[in-house]
Design a protein around this motif. Structure first.
Motif, PDB file in Angstrom:
ATOM      1  N   ALA A 170      12.508 -44.851  -5.466  1.00 57.29           N
ATOM      2  CA  ALA A 170      11.406 -45.815  -5.376  1.00 57.29           C
ATOM      3  C   ALA A 170      10.827 -46.109  -6.753  1.00 57.29           C
ATOM      4  CB  ALA A 170      10.313 -45.276  -4.447  1.00 57.29           C
ATOM      5  N   SER A 171      10.683 -45.063  -7.568  1.00 56.21           N
ATOM      6  CA  SER A 171      10.164 -45.254  -8.922  1.00 56.21           C
ATOM      7  C   SER A 171      11.111 -46.108  -9.760  1.00 56.21           C
ATOM      8  CB  SER A 171       9.952 -43.891  -9.586  1.00 56.21           C
ATOM      9  OG  SER A 171       9.505 -44.047 -10.920  1.00 56.21           O
ATOM     10  N   THR A 172      12.416 -45.831  -9.635  1.00 55.36           N
ATOM     11  CA  THR A 172      13.415 -46.617 -10.370  1.00 55.36           C
ATOM     12  C   THR A 172      13.387 -48.077  -9.931  1.00 55.36           C
ATOM     13  OG1 THR A 172      14.841 -44.676 -10.604  1.00 55.36           O
ATOM     14  CG2 THR A 172      15.872 -46.837 -10.887  1.00 55.36           C
ATOM     15  N   ALA A 173      13.323 -48.293  -8.626  1.00 59.60           N
ATOM     16  CA  ALA A 173      13.285 -49.664  -8.102  1.00 59.60           C
ATOM     17  C   ALA A 173      12.029 -50.389  -8.575  1.00 59.60           C
ATOM     18  CB  ALA A 173      13.350 -49.651  -6.580  1.00 59.60           C
ATOM     19  N   ALA A 186       8.480 -51.717  -2.889  1.00 58.58           N
ATOM     20  CA  ALA A 186       7.283 -51.808  -2.043  1.00 58.58           C
ATOM     21  C   ALA A 186       6.775 -50.412  -1.682  1.00 58.58           C
ATOM     22  CB  ALA A 186       7.605 -52.597  -0.773  1.00 58.58           C
ATOM     23  N   PHE A 187       7.708 -49.485  -1.407  1.00 54.67           N
ATOM     24  CA  PHE A 187       7.321 -48.103  -1.113  1.00 54.67           C
ATOM     25  C   PHE A 187       6.674 -47.457  -2.339  1.00 54.67           C
ATOM     26  CE2 PHE A 187       8.520 -43.527  -0.829  1.00 54.67           C
ATOM     27  CZ  PHE A 187       7.726 -43.203   0.258  1.00 54.67           C
ATOM     28  N   ASP A 188       7.213 -47.753  -3.530  1.00 50.53           N
ATOM     29  CA  ASP A 188       6.639 -47.216  -4.764  1.00 50.53           C
ATOM     30  C   ASP A 188       5.215 -47.744  -4.972  1.00 50.53           C
ATOM     31  OD1 ASP A 188       6.987 -45.722  -7.304  1.00 50.53           O
ATOM     32  OD2 ASP A 188       6.814 -47.699  -8.233  1.00 50.53           O
ATOM     33  N   ASP A 189       5.009 -49.021  -4.652  1.00 48.28           N
ATOM     34  CA  ASP A 189       3.655 -49.583  -4.749  1.00 48.28           C
ATOM     35  C   ASP A 189       2.709 -48.885  -3.770  1.00 48.28           C
ATOM     36  OD1 ASP A 189       4.505 -51.350  -6.681  1.00 48.28           O
ATOM     37  OD2 ASP A 189       4.851 -53.001  -5.282  1.00 48.28           O
ATOM     38  N   MET A 190       3.225 -48.589  -2.566  1.00 53.31           N
ATOM     39  CA  MET A 190       2.396 -47.907  -1.582  1.00 53.31           C
ATOM     40  C   MET A 190       2.027 -46.503  -2.076  1.00 53.31           C
ATOM     41  SD  MET A 190       3.153 -47.100   2.445  1.00 53.31           S
ATOM     42  CE  MET A 190       4.340 -45.802   2.086  1.00 53.31           C
ATOM     43  N   LEU A 191       2.996 -45.800  -2.687  1.00 50.34           N
ATOM     44  CA  LEU A 191       2.724 -44.475  -3.235  1.00 50.34           C
ATOM     45  C   LEU A 191       1.674 -44.540  -4.343  1.00 50.34           C
ATOM     46  CD1 LEU A 191       6.289 -42.861  -3.480  1.00 50.34           C
ATOM     47  CD2 LEU A 191       4.476 -42.307  -1.872  1.00 50.34           C
ATOM     48  N   ALA A 192       1.795 -45.571  -5.196  1.00 47.66           N
ATOM     49  CA  ALA A 192       0.819 -45.727  -6.271  1.00 47.66           C
ATOM     50  C   ALA A 192      -0.572 -45.968  -5.701  1.00 47.66           C
ATOM     51  CB  ALA A 192       1.233 -46.885  -7.183  1.00 47.66           C
ATOM     52  N   GLY A 193      -0.640 -46.782  -4.614  1.00 50.76           N
ATOM     53  CA  GLY A 193      -1.927 -47.026  -3.976  1.00 50.76           C
ATOM     54  C   GLY A 193      -2.514 -45.755  -3.370  1.00 50.76           C
ATOM     55  N   LEU A 194      -1.644 -44.957  -2.721  1.00 54.81           N
ATOM     56  CA  LEU A 194      -2.112 -43.692  -2.145  1.00 54.81           C
ATOM     57  C   LEU A 194      -2.605 -42.743  -3.234  1.00 54.81           C
ATOM     58  CD1 LEU A 194       0.632 -43.032   0.564  1.00 54.81           C
ATOM     59  CD2 LEU A 194      -1.752 -43.669   0.956  1.00 54.81           C
ATOM     60  N   LYS A 195      -1.883 -42.730  -4.358  1.00 54.02           N
ATOM     61  CA  LYS A 195      -2.284 -41.856  -5.469  1.00 54.02           C
ATOM     62  C   LYS A 195      -3.656 -42.258  -5.988  1.00 54.02           C
ATOM     63  CE  LYS A 195      -0.742 -40.208  -9.995  1.00 54.02           C
ATOM     64  NZ  LYS A 195       0.319 -40.303 -11.042  1.00 54.02           N
ATOM     65  N   SER A 196      -3.865 -43.567  -6.161  1.00 50.94           N
ATOM     66  CA  SER A 196      -5.161 -44.046  -6.635  1.00 50.94           C
ATOM     67  C   SER A 196      -6.257 -43.715  -5.629  1.00 50.94           C
ATOM     68  CB  SER A 196      -5.106 -45.555  -6.877  1.00 50.94           C
ATOM     69  OG  SER A 196      -4.154 -45.872  -7.872  1.00 50.94           O
TER      70      SER A 196
END
Length: 360
Positions: free
Chosen positions: A74-77, A223-233
């Protein structure tokens, strides 16, 4: 590694079950040694349970490894999609360029940056004047069509690489390359040596080896990576809110510490070398510190106990949901082992016989 561990655990389970079967046969044939046989059965059963637990642990480790794989992908994508937006290069082409760069020793950032500089050079040289236009003319590369529109960037890049590769004088080649690709042009020499045909072969190899994800897969992972970033924030904000709840207590503690340090300084300077006066002042200060701790400790302990109690309550409330899931996982593992034991044992015997024959 986790899958290998699971394989070893499964093999051990098979061995122990086989041992348990032998002990059962012994129990049926020798009544006099029934107690010994029962002890052997119990030992084998215990070892079997241990082996099954090892399989479960290995399966969990494999699940963790898969989760790590998903997060990394996800991070790579996400990085590919961001770079695609910045450069205008499709994520498919970026993955091919990344593979090509890995083969010849040129970073993806360098390749993507060179293509961005190529676009600027094409735009500046489209009117036929200036250093960029002269460089393209010297190489025999056209940047516009008959209507004056800029040609496809990748096509111009390939033609430019091939034209530079035909120049035998390295200094002249580097000078023309720098006019088009900027100061990093020399880093592209491995690509120039490979030529567009070599790059095309490596791109095809990348697709054959599965090094290129589809546009749909990249979009989904990004999109999953963006969701992870949102959860982290969101988690950071929640932890900040939690920290604010403890802030008054810490402010009070550190305020007291500041007062103590100032008072300590006053005692030392006021004693003026008089150890009796210094000892008296320090004794009073220690008493004040002890009283402060006694006053503030209950608040800290009460807050900590409150948090622990809430956590325990949450776990207790979730147990009815957690336990059936855990039992289902264990049941699935045991069922998998039971169904595959004959095949695993048969395969192990075949491997063993083959090894023995080879040694003989």
């Amino acid at each position: 590694k986790a899958l290998q561990g699971m394989s070893r655990g499964t093999d051990e389970a098979g061995e122990y079950v086989d041992e348990m079967g032998s002990n059962l046969e012994e129990a049926s044939g020798q009544a006099g040694n029934f107690q010994t046989a029962l002890a052997g059965i119990a030992s084998a059963a215990s070892a079997t349970i241990t082996a099954i637990a090892a399989v479960g642990a290995a399966a969990l480790a494999a699940a963790g490894a898969i989760a790590g794989l998903v997060f990394n992908a996800a991070s790579t994508a996400g990085s590919l999609e961001d770079l695609s937006v910045r450069t205008g290069i499709s994520v498919t082409s970026l993955q091919e360029l990344q593979f090509i760069g890995g083969q010849v020793g040129v970073s993806l950032d360098t390749i993507a940056g060179s293509q961005a500089k190529l676009v600027r050079a094409m735009n500046e040289g489209r009117d036929g004047t200036g250093a960029q236009a002269e460089a393209f003319a010297a190489l025999g590369v056209s940047v516009t069509d008959a209507q004056g529109n800029l040609l496809n960037t990748q096509d111009v890049f390939n033609q430019t690489i091939d034209a530079l590769g035909k120049i035998e004088n390295p200094a002249e080649r580097d000078a023309l390359a720098m006019q088009i690709f900027g100061k990093s042009a020399q880093e592209l020499n491995p690509l120039i040596a490979a030529g567009s045909a070599g790059m095309g072969e490596m791109a095809e190899q990348a697709r054959e080896l599965g090094a290129v994800m589809s546009e749909e897969d990249v979009t989904a992972l990004a999109a999953f990576d963006d969701m992870l970033a949102g959860l982290k924030s969101g988690l950071q904000g929640t932890l900040g809110t939690l920290a604010t709840a403890f802030l008054p207590v810490f402010e009070q503690v550190f305020g007291t510490v500041s007062e103590i340090l100032q008072e300590f300084k006053s005692i030392v300077s006021g004693a003026d070398g008089d150890f009796g006066k210094l000892a008296s002042g320090l004794g009073q200060l220690v008493g004040k510190i002890a009283a402060s701790i006694a006053e503030q400790a209950p608040q800290m302990i009460e807050a900590g106990i409150g948090i622990l109690k809430n956590i325990l309550d949450a776990i207790t409330s979730a147990l009815p949901s957690i336990l059936p899931a855990a039992i289902s996982i264990i049941t699935s593992l045991v069922g998998f082992i039971s169904q595959n034991l004959p095949l695993l044992i048969s395969t192990a015997v075949t491997i063993l016989l083959t090894l023995v024959n080879s040694l003989v």
